[in-house]
Design an enzyme around this catalytic site. Sequence first.
Site, mmCIF file in Angstrom:
data_model
loop_
_atom_site.group_PDB
_atom_site.id
_atom_site.type_symbol
_atom_site.label_atom_id
_atom_site.label_comp_id
_atom_site.label_asym_id
_atom_site.label_seq_id
_atom_site.Cartn_x
_atom_site.Cartn_y
_atom_site.Cartn_z
ATOM 1 N N ARG A 230 0.858 -1.176 0.000
ATOM 2 C CA ARG A 230 0.000 0.000 0.000
ATOM 3 C C ARG A 230 0.897 1.230 0.000
ATOM 4 O O ARG A 230 2.024 1.184 0.502
ATOM 5 C CB ARG A 230 -0.900 0.012 1.236
ATOM 6 N N LYS B 216 -2.319 -2.835 7.746
ATOM 7 C CA LYS B 216 -3.554 -2.512 8.466
ATOM 8 C C LYS B 216 -3.708 -3.400 9.684
ATOM 9 O O LYS B 216 -3.365 -4.577 9.670
ATOM 10 C CB LYS B 216 -4.758 -2.680 7.531
ATOM 11 N N HIS C 65 -2.414 3.029 -6.283
ATOM 12 C CA HIS C 65 -3.014 1.823 -5.722
ATOM 13 C C HIS C 65 -3.243 0.768 -6.804
ATOM 14 O O HIS C 65 -3.273 -0.432 -6.508
ATOM 15 C CB HIS C 65 -4.327 2.163 -5.018
ATOM 16 N N ARG D 128 -0.655 -1.904 -6.888
ATOM 17 C CA ARG D 128 -0.851 -3.016 -5.943
ATOM 18 C C ARG D 128 -1.832 -4.040 -6.535
ATOM 19 O O ARG D 128 -1.618 -5.251 -6.429
ATOM 20 C CB ARG D 128 -1.365 -2.465 -4.613
ATOM 21 N N HIS E 61 -4.047 -9.461 3.387
ATOM 22 C CA HIS E 61 -5.505 -9.457 3.516
ATOM 23 C C HIS E 61 -5.952 -10.453 4.581
ATOM 24 O O HIS E 61 -5.454 -11.580 4.629
ATOM 25 C CB HIS E 61 -6.166 -9.837 2.192
ATOM 26 N N TYR F 190 -9.350 -8.171 -5.459
ATOM 27 C CA TYR F 190 -8.162 -7.444 -5.881
ATOM 28 C C TYR F 190 -7.603 -7.958 -7.196
ATOM 29 O O TYR F 190 -6.816 -7.293 -7.838
ATOM 30 C CB TYR F 190 -7.063 -7.580 -4.809
#
Length: 316
Positions: free
Chosen positions: A166, A191, A259, A262, A285, A294
């Site tokens: 990211r 995250k 993005h 990615r 993820h 994705y």
Amino acid sequence: MAEDFLIAASASLAAEKREWLRALEEERRASPHTLAAYERDLRQFFGFLTGYHGRPATVADLADLKAADLRAFLASRRRDGVEAKTLGRGLAAIRSFVRHLERRGLASSAGARSMRAPKQPKSLPRPLSVPDALAVSEEAGALAAEPWIAARNVAVLTLLYGCGLRISEALDLPGDALVDGEARSMAVTGKGDKTRLVPLLPAVHAAVADYRRLCPFALGAGEPLFRGARGGPLRPQIVQREMQRLRGALGLPPSATPHALRHSFATHLLAAGGDLRTIQDLLGHASLSTTQNYTAVDGGRLLQVYESAHPRARRA
């Protein structure tokens, strides 16, 4: 603006509509496209109210608008085949107009505020093609005025595509990251403070080493690796702006964002035969379904995998 909806609205309601559009244009700097769309949405709502009450719509009809009224309007539009995106915009227009009336003491916006916007369908990410993704990482420095900034841009975008980071993860790297040119992987905290290992390709090492050699600022462990022109932490907006300039120079579509690199990392790995579970780990993820959203592989590739792997698809 067209006034053909006046047959469906009283003179006072039409006047309020004109004042609302004027405020959107002059005070909110709304674009002509937005104004035209909002005017059309409101005209359609007034037409619905006219049919609902059997007379031209009035300001009083919007004075205490209920969520049920709005649900009925959206249902009628949905029966006409209108998509969720257009329904959402129409609801936004109505809410804006009712807030305008509320500011003038003519209505309450409670009902409009309580109405949930139609659920929007999930849009699939749009990765770059392999040649375009490579061109971005290779040409990222072509538009920079200073060599060290050119090297910085190449290093950041190479990390996004080469490691699937990211943009926030790349910009959070400390100054002592990637100092070992022989390292095959790197720990990245993403995250939810989850740490994962990402692979380090020779191209990534080379890009970061070139940037480190040219950067005029000290890159210590307590400082960020990537710097802005004045030495402060590099901001995401700068990377996005550089990507915008690259889109223009390389003729790429608006979907070519930082993005999207990615997305491209994941999609190109899957298209080349990568395992979805492994790609999930590489991206960090928590859910496999997120990874599936994705990635985008063309139908021919999926059919090829199916025909070569599924027992019932094999021909004798």
